[in-house]
Write a protein that holds these residues in place. Structure first.
Motif, mmCIF file in Angstrom:
data_model
loop_
_atom_site.group_PDB
_atom_site.id
_atom_site.type_symbol
_atom_site.label_atom_id
_atom_site.label_comp_id
_atom_site.label_asym_id
_atom_site.label_seq_id
_atom_site.Cartn_x
_atom_site.Cartn_y
_atom_site.Cartn_z
ATOM 1 N N ARG A 10 0.828 -1.204 0.000
ATOM 2 C CA ARG A 10 0.000 0.000 0.000
ATOM 3 C C ARG A 10 0.862 1.254 0.000
ATOM 4 O O ARG A 10 0.507 2.278 -0.573
ATOM 5 N N ARG A 11 2.014 1.151 0.660
ATOM 6 C CA ARG A 11 2.929 2.300 0.660
ATOM 7 C C ARG A 11 3.552 2.497 -0.720
ATOM 8 O O ARG A 11 3.739 3.634 -1.168
ATOM 9 N N ILE A 12 3.878 1.392 -1.387
ATOM 10 C CA ILE A 12 4.382 1.490 -2.761
ATOM 11 C C ILE A 12 3.336 2.164 -3.656
ATOM 12 O O ILE A 12 3.646 3.048 -4.467
ATOM 13 N N GLU A 13 2.086 1.771 -3.486
ATOM 14 C CA GLU A 13 1.005 2.368 -4.272
ATOM 15 C C GLU A 13 0.844 3.844 -3.926
ATOM 16 O O GLU A 13 0.545 4.667 -4.801
ATOM 17 N N ALA A 14 1.045 4.199 -2.673
ATOM 18 C CA ALA A 14 0.964 5.612 -2.276
ATOM 19 C C ALA A 14 2.048 6.423 -2.978
ATOM 20 O O ALA A 14 1.805 7.556 -3.416
ATOM 21 N N ILE A 15 3.252 5.862 -3.091
ATOM 22 C CA ILE A 15 4.322 6.549 -3.826
ATOM 23 C C ILE A 15 3.887 6.800 -5.262
ATOM 24 O O ILE A 15 4.071 7.901 -5.804
ATOM 25 N N ARG A 16 3.286 5.791 -5.869
ATOM 26 C CA ARG A 16 2.846 5.934 -7.259
ATOM 27 C C ARG A 16 1.814 7.047 -7.407
ATOM 28 O O ARG A 16 1.924 7.905 -8.296
ATOM 29 N N GLN A 17 0.812 7.060 -6.528
ATOM 30 C CA GLN A 17 -0.244 8.067 -6.647
ATOM 31 C C GLN A 17 0.261 9.476 -6.334
ATOM 32 O O GLN A 17 -0.150 10.444 -6.975
ATOM 33 N N LEU A 18 1.138 9.582 -5.364
ATOM 34 C CA LEU A 18 1.711 10.895 -5.061
ATOM 35 C C LEU A 18 2.534 11.402 -6.233
ATOM 36 O O LEU A 18 2.434 12.585 -6.620
ATOM 37 N N ALA A 19 3.347 10.527 -6.811
ATOM 38 C CA ALA A 19 4.176 10.922 -7.948
ATOM 39 C C ALA A 19 3.324 11.331 -9.134
ATOM 40 O O ALA A 19 3.613 12.328 -9.818
ATOM 41 N N GLU A 20 2.261 10.577 -9.392
ATOM 42 C CA GLU A 20 1.375 10.916 -10.506
ATOM 43 C C GLU A 20 0.668 12.246 -10.287
ATOM 44 O O GLU A 20 0.288 12.926 -11.253
ATOM 45 N N ALA A 21 0.494 12.643 -9.020
ATOM 46 C CA ALA A 21 -0.131 13.926 -8.706
ATOM 47 C C ALA A 21 0.876 15.065 -8.722
ATOM 48 O O ALA A 21 0.525 16.204 -8.409
ATOM 49 N N GLY A 22 2.126 14.774 -9.083
ATOM 50 C CA GLY A 22 3.135 15.815 -9.181
ATOM 51 C C GLY A 22 3.815 16.156 -7.876
ATOM 52 O O GLY A 22 4.487 17.192 -7.774
ATOM 53 N N ILE A 23 3.669 15.292 -6.869
ATOM 54 C CA ILE A 23 4.252 15.544 -5.546
ATOM 55 C C ILE A 23 5.601 14.828 -5.464
ATOM 56 O O ILE A 23 5.662 13.613 -5.616
ATOM 57 N N PRO A 24 6.682 15.555 -5.230
ATOM 58 C CA PRO A 24 8.004 14.902 -5.141
ATOM 59 C C PRO A 24 8.046 13.928 -3.967
ATOM 60 O O PRO A 24 7.717 14.291 -2.835
ATOM 61 N N LEU A 37 15.918 -4.775 -3.601
ATOM 62 C CA LEU A 37 14.541 -5.002 -4.047
ATOM 63 C C LEU A 37 13.680 -3.773 -3.767
ATOM 64 O O LEU A 37 12.911 -3.333 -4.641
ATOM 65 N N ILE A 38 13.801 -3.205 -2.581
ATOM 66 C CA ILE A 38 12.986 -2.037 -2.231
ATOM 67 C C ILE A 38 13.306 -0.860 -3.135
ATOM 68 O O ILE A 38 12.403 -0.191 -3.659
ATOM 69 N N ILE A 39 14.582 -0.603 -3.361
ATOM 70 C CA ILE A 39 14.955 0.535 -4.202
ATOM 71 C C ILE A 39 14.442 0.355 -5.622
ATOM 72 O O ILE A 39 13.950 1.305 -6.252
ATOM 73 N N GLY A 40 14.513 -0.850 -6.134
ATOM 74 C CA GLY A 40 13.973 -1.095 -7.466
ATOM 75 C C GLY A 40 12.479 -0.856 -7.543
ATOM 76 O O GLY A 40 11.978 -0.241 -8.501
ATOM 77 N N ARG A 41 11.741 -1.302 -6.530
ATOM 78 C CA ARG A 41 10.281 -1.141 -6.534
ATOM 79 C C ARG A 41 9.866 0.322 -6.399
ATOM 80 O O ARG A 41 8.921 0.771 -7.048
ATOM 81 N N VAL A 42 10.536 1.075 -5.532
ATOM 82 C CA VAL A 42 10.137 2.474 -5.348
ATOM 83 C C VAL A 42 10.493 3.290 -6.575
ATOM 84 O O VAL A 42 9.786 4.253 -6.925
ATOM 85 N N ALA A 43 11.574 2.926 -7.258
ATOM 86 C CA ALA A 43 11.925 3.625 -8.500
ATOM 87 C C ALA A 43 10.858 3.386 -9.562
ATOM 88 O O ALA A 43 10.443 4.322 -10.266
ATOM 89 N N GLU A 44 10.405 2.148 -9.678
ATOM 90 C CA GLU A 44 9.344 1.828 -10.634
ATOM 91 C C GLU A 44 8.062 2.586 -10.302
ATOM 92 O O GLU A 44 7.292 2.947 -11.209
ATOM 93 N N ALA A 45 7.809 2.826 -9.014
ATOM 94 C CA ALA A 45 6.579 3.506 -8.600
ATOM 95 C C ALA A 45 6.634 5.010 -8.825
ATOM 96 O O ALA A 45 5.599 5.675 -8.746
ATOM 97 N N GLY A 46 7.830 5.553 -9.077
ATOM 98 C CA GLY A 46 7.913 6.982 -9.368
ATOM 99 C C GLY A 46 8.614 7.826 -8.332
ATOM 100 O O GLY A 46 8.578 9.069 -8.413
ATOM 101 N N ALA A 47 9.253 7.194 -7.346
ATOM 102 C CA ALA A 47 10.012 7.975 -6.367
ATOM 103 C C ALA A 47 11.114 8.745 -7.084
ATOM 104 O O ALA A 47 11.721 8.253 -8.039
#
Length: 355
Positions: free
Chosen positions: A212-226, A245-255
């Motif tokens: 859910r936190r990974i998904e939150a990163i994705r939605q925040l990034a899509e909303a233009g929030i760094p 593994l974590i760094i790869g996943r958060v990068a894919e999500a838009g961090a």
């Protein structure tokens, strides 16, 4: 004592650090039931209203990137066993153990206090950090909405803000955050310690699921929030194998960037963490503590500026090297997420200006 379902700490001793009577239990009726036949009721969460005199805290620590912070709550229901804020409950003669997770304090006057402090003629604008002590989006925020109220004041004043959280509840405020992000007034650090739900369930029992936190990163990034992903804390022997593994996943999500901090065990956190290891990881408890002491100069904790956030020694160097390599592989450049300070406009009484 063994851990209660949904709680992180396995103990509830008061520390006695402040010349207060040392308690082996917290003195309430739940502890007294331990010798009675039959099941013991689960410990509930209580919230006490705290009437603070001010809401902005200030620090001059040389290894912290902010000088101002807001903590709307004391204690945190997420129950992360490693939380460096646990010892603050000792100031109230409460245990940094289960009391920290169950006996919470809320500051409902936070927004009005914030408005008052921002209105003072001598106020100097500097980014305000939220989530530096306890999580601003812990479960009780859903009812109290104190973080939301503070965000409304900061958004209206165009005041710069840093937020650190490990909760996808931050998405409830995405409207305010996206508005502030358009003017480069906000950045968010979302903490992900482990992607293994079994590990997370004991390490941070009431924090939202890692995915859910990974998904939150994705939605925040899509909303233009760094968004910065904080792989913190890194717990050797428990979570360190997940760094890449974590760094790869958060990068894919838009961090936009990633950071990390090795586990810190100040004051009462060390014995609480040891007890947690003995219950959940008895097969490796001694090894984990040995590595932690190696990273902390032979101690359970290193409080010194400059090394407390990085660690030292072979193990700390190895974790650092792995992190740097993984971050580079993920495409992160070491960008520092900054915010603007030149748009601030003080509040004007109880009613904000319209133009």
């Amino acid at each position: 004592m063994v851990s209660e379902k949904g709680r992180g700490a396995t103990r509830n001793e008061a520390s006695g650090r402040f010349n207060l009577p040392r308690r082996e239990a917290d003195g309430d009726w739940l502890d007294a039931l331990g010798d009675i036949d039959g099941p013991v009721p689960r410990r509930g969460t209580t919230v006490t209203v705290e009437r603070a005199r001010r809401i902005i805290s200030r620090n001059s620590s040389p290894d912290i990137a902010f000088s101002q912070s807001i903590n709307a709550y004391r204690g945190c229901e997420h129950g992360c066993i490693y939380c460096f804020a646990r010892p603050t409950h000792a100031y109230h003669d409460l245990s940094p153990g289960l009391d920290f997770e169950t006996r919470l304090f809320a500051k409902p006057d936070a927004a009005s206090l914030l408005r008052e402090e921002l209105s003072r003629s001598g106020y100097t604008v500097a980014p305000i950090a939220m989530g530096t002590n306890t999580d601003p989006y812990q479960p009780i925020e859903g009812d109290w909405r104190i973080t939301r109220q503070c965000l409304e004041v900061l958004a209206q004043c165009r005041h710069p803000l840093f937020i650190t959280t490990k909760s996808n509840r931050i998405l409830r405020d995405i409207d305010l955050l996206s508005d502030m992000a358009r003017d480069r007034l906000v950045s968010v650090a979302l903490s992900i310690t482990s992607l293994d739900p079994m590990v997370a369930r004991t390490l941070e029992p009431r924090a939202p699921h890692p995915l859910r936190r990974i998904e939150a990163i994705r939605q925040l990034a899509e909303a233009g929030i760094p968004v910065l992903a904080s792989v913190s804390p890194v717990v050797p022997g428990i979570t360190d194998h997940e760094i890449e593994l974590i760094i790869g996943r958060v990068a894919e999500a838009g961090a936009r960037e990633a950071s990390y901090i090795p586990i810190r065990l100040p004051h009462e956190v060390a014995p609480l963490f040891r007890a947690w290891l003995d219950e959940h990881y008895p097969d490796r408890a001694a090894k984990v503590m040995s590595i932690i002491r190696d990273m902390r100069g032979g101690r359970d904790n290193d409080p010194d500026f400059g090394t407390r956030m990085r660690g030292q020694g072979v193990w700390a160097d190895l974790i650092r090297a792995r992190f740097v390599k993984a971050r580079k592989r993920a495409g992160f450049t070491g960008e520092r997420l900054t915010v603007r300070t030149d748009l601030f406009r003080p509040p004007e009484g109880p009613q904000m200006r319209l133009f």
